[in-house]
Design an enzyme around this catalytic site. Structure first.
Site, mmCIF file in Angstrom:
data_model
loop_
_atom_site.group_PDB
_atom_site.id
_atom_site.type_symbol
_atom_site.label_atom_id
_atom_site.label_comp_id
_atom_site.label_asym_id
_atom_site.label_seq_id
_atom_site.Cartn_x
_atom_site.Cartn_y
_atom_site.Cartn_z
ATOM 1 N N HIS A 456 0.834 -1.204 0.000
ATOM 2 C CA HIS A 456 0.000 0.000 0.000
ATOM 3 C C HIS A 456 0.873 1.261 0.000
ATOM 4 O O HIS A 456 0.706 2.151 -0.836
ATOM 5 C CB HIS A 456 -0.923 -0.021 1.226
ATOM 6 C CG HIS A 456 -1.816 1.164 1.336
ATOM 7 N ND1 HIS A 456 -3.127 1.165 0.917
ATOM 8 C CD2 HIS A 456 -1.581 2.419 1.813
ATOM 9 C CE1 HIS A 456 -3.655 2.362 1.122
ATOM 10 N NE2 HIS A 456 -2.738 3.145 1.678
ATOM 11 N N GLU A 457 1.812 1.301 0.924
ATOM 12 C CA GLU A 457 2.635 2.517 1.039
ATOM 13 C C GLU A 457 3.484 2.724 -0.212
ATOM 14 O O GLU A 457 3.647 3.855 -0.683
ATOM 15 C CB GLU A 457 3.535 2.456 2.275
ATOM 16 C CG GLU A 457 2.783 2.328 3.604
ATOM 17 C CD GLU A 457 1.644 3.308 3.779
ATOM 18 O OE1 GLU A 457 1.769 4.451 3.311
ATOM 19 O OE2 GLU A 457 0.610 2.919 4.357
ATOM 20 N N GLU A 479 -5.818 7.349 -1.776
ATOM 21 C CA GLU A 479 -6.039 6.160 -0.946
ATOM 22 C C GLU A 479 -6.800 5.047 -1.668
ATOM 23 O O GLU A 479 -6.545 3.873 -1.437
ATOM 24 C CB GLU A 479 -6.757 6.554 0.346
ATOM 25 C CG GLU A 479 -5.967 7.525 1.222
ATOM 26 C CD GLU A 479 -4.583 7.020 1.592
ATOM 27 O OE1 GLU A 479 -4.310 5.814 1.442
ATOM 28 O OE2 GLU A 479 -3.751 7.846 2.016
HETATM 29 ZN ZN LIG Z 1 -2.577 5.155 2.082
#
Ligand SMILES: [Zn+2]
Length: 1091
Positions: A456-457, A479
């Site tokens: 994710h990061e 996001e």
């Molecule tokens: Zn995020």
């Protein structure tokens, strides 16, 4: 920034000749604010300007020296909240006004038309001792400050006649804040200087600094700035000398602590996203404003593990401070590329205690250094994340054809961190437990969690950093993308886990649940302004719905086309770096339009992005003409309020991407082929499918089987059918052979479909939409309950089982009552017993190698581990006999090892070394545990030497206790701020509230201790949202009033969580009145020996 763009001149520095110092501050003791103050004291300002100018020109640095000395002598107690001791110069105290001006500005773009900050020269001086010892050389009065810091912001304006500059600086310390992050500007230390173009610089007089709410400051200038035009660039340097605080609340620039032997030791790190950079230094703290940054850090010489986003220009050098008592080091870092200010990050830690594990990745040429940095005691546990990061970065660069154009990548694990991690460019900061994986101790799900968060990061390196949402109202562009891509990166790095099909369970299901709440919001939310509103946007809608809607676009366009469009989107937008949703849609349209001119994704996607909620599509097959299928769509919203009428009808019509398959069709290929044949349903309702849907109507050819729509759950909507179709699905599922060959597959062999059907059926029943066998009755639970009951004991996959048990958990919470709970729990015991007995769930053998592509035991995929654990957890919860006995046996054996052995990593002699099931054995062993066992557990919990994640595992076990006084004791320990870290209080309360007794006691505790608790939003969402009676609703509303404390909801961080919880409780009350008795009586008829 383009990747071809050169950033070679890393040593470029801005030389600003400040000839005069012109600061005016409001008198801190004045009761007057802002403009009133200015009018009254204007003559004083002018005098001050002259006086300060002379002083600064004559004695320069000695003013600073005098101030430092004054403070050393006067401030050796606790830090004051606002104002410092009286400085030695005569122009008045330096603090902000007591009451900030009421005028509201939340967006700099509204106040600052034409002003463009392009570069920051930041010097941060970190006055933090290495330990808490009294003999540390940092003077007590200076500790935990950034005294001596400065920032010079290069800016220009494209507009003429600019006489004010609006930006952010921390001055609005919230009530009850323990430490605050107030920035104090020194006398004469706010300057605006025209940067030299050809001859010499010129200083623009600053007439006043105005303080507004939400940490806005306005610099008023004595003359207008010269505009930059096509022909001439005029740059200014806005310079602040300031002192901020390094708090312990995990926000902004803050300190985290850890134990080394008996010493308490400190490190300094930061968490700026979304709007906390302003706590560290004055800045233009908005995501759409990009600048470059050159950072200098000054810190005590023991902190040699010091990092920021870029590499050091040269090794750290000694630096001599004016007071000369501390041995300082100075690190100067390379200039960053243009980025929003929130992506800055810092780590200042002891090189003895913090270590880096670095690999030279062949991802780039020259090789890219990738490091995991963490506490030396556990740095070995970073090996898995380090290996994963290389595989993930390679996949990311390959899929999106975008190399990582940054000098290094550090991933640091810190003990205290409020989020799981933040994607700061080049220096990703993680909560330690999110990054570390301990072979032989951590579970399969923890391993999956590390891979997921790293994925994710790192996907944010493109979606979030290279391309950043222009404003937080569209944070899904950061996001949602990272949440969408994380699964494909995790899958690529761990191809054997068998997790690919779980995307819809992890993402779409959660999003559909959250987006059915009356309090939901659209992905694009232009109303977002205040900090509390920004915080509330980092929610399931922006993350999971964002990901699910991207998944839908990908499903409609087909993934290769969608990815190709994203490659073009990245390439087109990375020059400016700021993106809006319109930019994304325009590029998607561009890619598809030439081939299919009628395709207009922008139009089709409009309501999915601009409107809250989603539709339920109801399909009815004509009994007379099975070739005709009528449809209608309505918004799917949970009702609230006693009479169900509180929701205004919503006329939104979504363009629904429609896919359909016939249950009689065999073969795995037929399923994926059906998923590719999409047509659009753009009407509210019709008696037949539109002509455009001729490609899908072959599903209607066979009239003796069921229909199944929204194949593989590509679309973000629910589907309802006529009763006949539901009955056929229930019947087909009850006879299914899940071990069948691929050639014999039906749509129900796809685990995505089973999970989707179960989730749709339960949620349709929840609001009375499932068609009833008895036409005179409203919808009922017979469809979902028969769907699950008929086949679940033959289920083999985690996703569908979890989908069923998640939904049943809602029933469990709502049926807690003297007449409804006993038949329900007896039924669940009957349901879980055969599942438990056929699965042998305790015997997991997850392969635990840290290498990214370690081949797991062929039988033990991640999916099967999770499947088995879920069976144990549920079977023990409903007191399936064999389950509880085995848990108690394992628990006692483990506790008998004694504390030293119990936490020995990979201890092969430990009978509980089957680590996957340890927490379950702890929980259900503890539930019936003796006082002696409770005390043993408590001794371990308060033992400071065991790791935080082990403490949480213990706490999770102890939370299963069935004894009132033990639960109360545990609530106290959870909230004391000592036993576990404040960041974990939410998890602790969630564990405790798992069982009915714990839930009731936690709710009482929450009401009594609201003001002192940490992590209140997550606790209120979890515990408040599952209340279900009118008197509890009244209590919840009362607590909301306490939390608001007379303020507007938009200014209260927990407001969104309260509003969601209140709406949920209203739904729960309504549900209980309608369905509790019905479900309790229905389950009495299921799985009886003689039904
Ligand atoms: Zn995020």
């Amino acid at each position: 920034m383009g990747r071809g763009q050169a950033f070679t001149d890393h040593r470029e520095t801005e030389v600003v000749k400040t000839t005069t110092r012109t600061t005016v501050k409001p008198l801190s003791s004045s009761r007057e604010t802002g403009w009133m103050w200015q009018a009254r004291y204007l003559p004083l300002i002018i005098l001050t300007v002259l006086f300060a100018g002379v002083l600064a020109a004559l004695i320069g640095i000695s003013v600073l020296l005098a101030q430092t000395t004054a403070k050393l002598n006067t401030c050796n107690a606790a830090r004051p909240q606002g104002v410092t001791a009286a400085p030695t110069v005569t122009v008045g105290p330096t603090g902000p006004p007591v009451e900030p001006e009421e005028k509201l500005i939340y967006r700099l773009s509204e106040a600052n038309e034409g002003i463009l900050p392009t570069h920051y020269d930041l010097i941060l001086q970190i006055h933090v001792p290495v330990t808490s010892a009294a003999d540390e050389p940092i003077p007590v009065a200076d500790r935990f400050t950034t005294k001596g810091s400065s920032v010079a912001i290069t800016l220009r304006t494209t507009k003429a006649n600019v006489t004010t500059i609006t930006l952010h600086a921390r001055h609005d310390v919230p009530e009850g804040s323990q430490s605050g992050h107030l920035q104090k500007f020194k006398e004469g230390a706010v300057t605006v200087t025209e940067k030299p173009i050809s001859t010499k610089s010129k200083t623009i007089p600053v007439t006043s600094v105005e303080y507004l709410k939400a940490d806005i400051i306005v610099i008023h200038l004595g003359e207008a700035l010269t505009a930059t035009t096509e022909n001439i660039t005029v740059e200014y340097s806005l310079k602040f000398e300031f002192e901020g605080f390094i708090g312990d609340d995990n926000e902004g620039l803050y300190r985290s602590q850890y134990k080394k032997g008996s010493d308490t030791k400190y490190l300094v790190t930061s968490h700026f996203q979304a709007y906390k950079a302003r706590r560290a230094f004055p800045c233009f703290d908005e995501p759409g404003i990009r600048s470059t940054f050159t950072t200098t850090l000054r810190y005590p010489a023991t902190f040699l593990m010091t990092r920021t986003n870029t590499a050091e220009v040269r090794p750290a050098q000694n630096w001599v401070a004016p007071n000369g008592t501390v041995l300082w080091k100075e690190s100067v870092f390379e200039r960053t590329k243009p980025m929003p200010v929130y992506l800055n990050a810092f780590l200042v830690s002891s090189a003895d205690d913090f270590k880096a594990n670095t690999v030279e990745s062949d991802l780039n040429t020259p090789p890219l250094p990738i490091s995991v940095i963490g506490n030396a005691d556990i740095i070995a546990h970073g090996a898995y994340a380090l290996a994963q990061s290389q595989a993930i970065m390679k996949e990311l660069a390959k899929v999106y054809q975008e190399p990582y154009d940054w000098p290094k990548l550090d991933m640091v694990g810190v003990p205290d961190y409020n989020a799981g991690a933040t994607e700061n460019w080049g220096l990703v900061v993680y909560r330690e437990s999110s990054l570390m994986y301990e072979p032989g101790v951590s579970t399969a799900d923890q391993k999956r969690g590390v891979s997921a968060i790293v994925s994710h990061e790192l996907s944010h390196m493109i979606f979030g950093n290279l391309l950043t949402t222009e404003w937080w109202g569209d944070v899904w562009l950061n996001e949602g993308f990272a949440s969408y891509i994380e699964y494909r990166l995790m899958e690529a790095a761990n191809p054997n886990w068998g997790t690919k099909y779980l995307f819809t369970y992890w993402t779409t299901k959660r999003a559909l649940e959250s987006d059915s709440q009356p309090t939901t919001h659209a992905l694009h939310n232009p109303a977002v302004q205040t900090p509390a509103q920004i915080d509330a946007m980092f929610d399931v809608i922006s993350y999971e719905k964002g990901a699910a809607v991207l998944h839908m676009m990908s499903g409609v366009m087909r993934e290769p086309v969608f990815t190709a469009a994203l490659v073009r989107y990245i390439d087109r937008m990375k020059g400016t770096g700021s993106v809006k949703y319109e930019d994304l849609l325009a590029e998607l349209d561009n890619v598809v339009a030439p081939a299919e001119s009628s395709f207009d994704l922008t139009t089709h996607m409009k309501n999915w992005i601009l409107k809250a909620g989603y539709p339920v599509l109801t399909l009815t097959r004509s009994a007379a003409n099975p070739g005709a299928l009528s449809f209608k769509q309505t918004k799917f919203t949970l009702p609230i309020g006693a009479n169900d009428t509180s929701i205004a009808p919503d006329a939104t019509v979504w363009d629904i991407p429609f896919t359909l398959i016939n249950g009689g069709v065999l073969g795995a290929d037929a399923v994926s082929a059906a998923a590719e044949r999409t047509c659009w349903l753009t009407a509210r309702s019709a008696e037949t499918l539109p002509d455009e849907c001729s490609t899908v109507t072959d599903a209607l050819a066979s009239d003796d089987s069921y229909l199944f729509a929204n194949v593989q759950q590509n679309g973000f909507y629910r589907v309802n059918y006529d009763r006949d179709n539901w009955d056929k699905i229930i019947s087909a599922l009850s006879k299914i052979d899940l071990g069948a060959d691929a050639a014999d597959f039906t749509i129900l062999h796809d685990p995505i479909s089973r999970g989707q059907l179960i989730d749709d059926a339960f949620n349709l029943a929840k609001i009375g939409l499932t068609p009833s066998a008895d036409i005179t009755k409203p919808g009922d639970y017979s469809i979902p309950m028969h769907l699950v009951d008929g086949y679940i004991t033959t289920e083999t996959k985690y996703g569908p089982l979890a989908s069923a048990l998640d939904n049943i958990r809602y029933l469990e919470q709502m049926l807690r009552g003297p007449t409804t709970y006993p038949p329900f729990s007896a039924y669940m015991t009957r349901l879980m017993t055969p599942l438990y007995e056929s699965a042998s769930p305790w015997d997991n053998a997850w392969t635990d190698a840290a290498e990214p592509n370690a081949t797991p035991n062929s039988e033990e995929t991640y999916d099967s581990v999770m499947f088995n654990n879920l069976i144990i957890e549920t079977a023990c919860f409903y007191e399936v006999d064999g389950c509880l006995k085995e848990a108690v046996r394992r628990f006692s054996a483990w506790l008998n090892l004694g504390p030293d052995q119990a936490f020995a990593p990979g201890n092969s002699s430990a009978p509980l070394n089957i680590i996957q099931t340890k927490s379950l054995a702890l929980c259900y062993g503890m539930r019936s545990g003796s006082s002696a066992q409770w005390n043993d557990m408590k001794t371990l919990l308060i033992n400071s030497t065991i790791t935080n994640s082990n403490k949480l595992a213990l706490l999770r076990g102890m939370a299963c206790s069935d004894d009132d006084s033990r639960i109360e004791e545990l609530l106290e320990l959870s909230a004391d701020g000592i036993t576990i870290r404040a960041q974990d209080v939410g998890s602790a309360f969630s564990y405790i509230a798992r069982f009915p007794k714990g839930h009731a006691l936690a709710w009482n505790y929450l009401q009594k201790n609201w003001k002192t608790l940490a992590r209140r939003s997550s606790i209120i969402a979890d515990i408040g949202g599952s209340l279900k009676s009118n008197w509890q609703l009244a209590q919840l509303r009362e607590l909301y009033e306490v939390a608001l404390d007379g303020k507007e909801p938009r200014d209260v961080p927990e407001a969104a969580a309260f509003e969601r919880a209140i709406a949920r409780v209203e739904t729960n009350i309504l549900w209980t009145s309608k369905y509790a008795a019905q479900v309790a009586s229905l389950v009495k008829t299921l799985r009886q020996p003689n039904p």
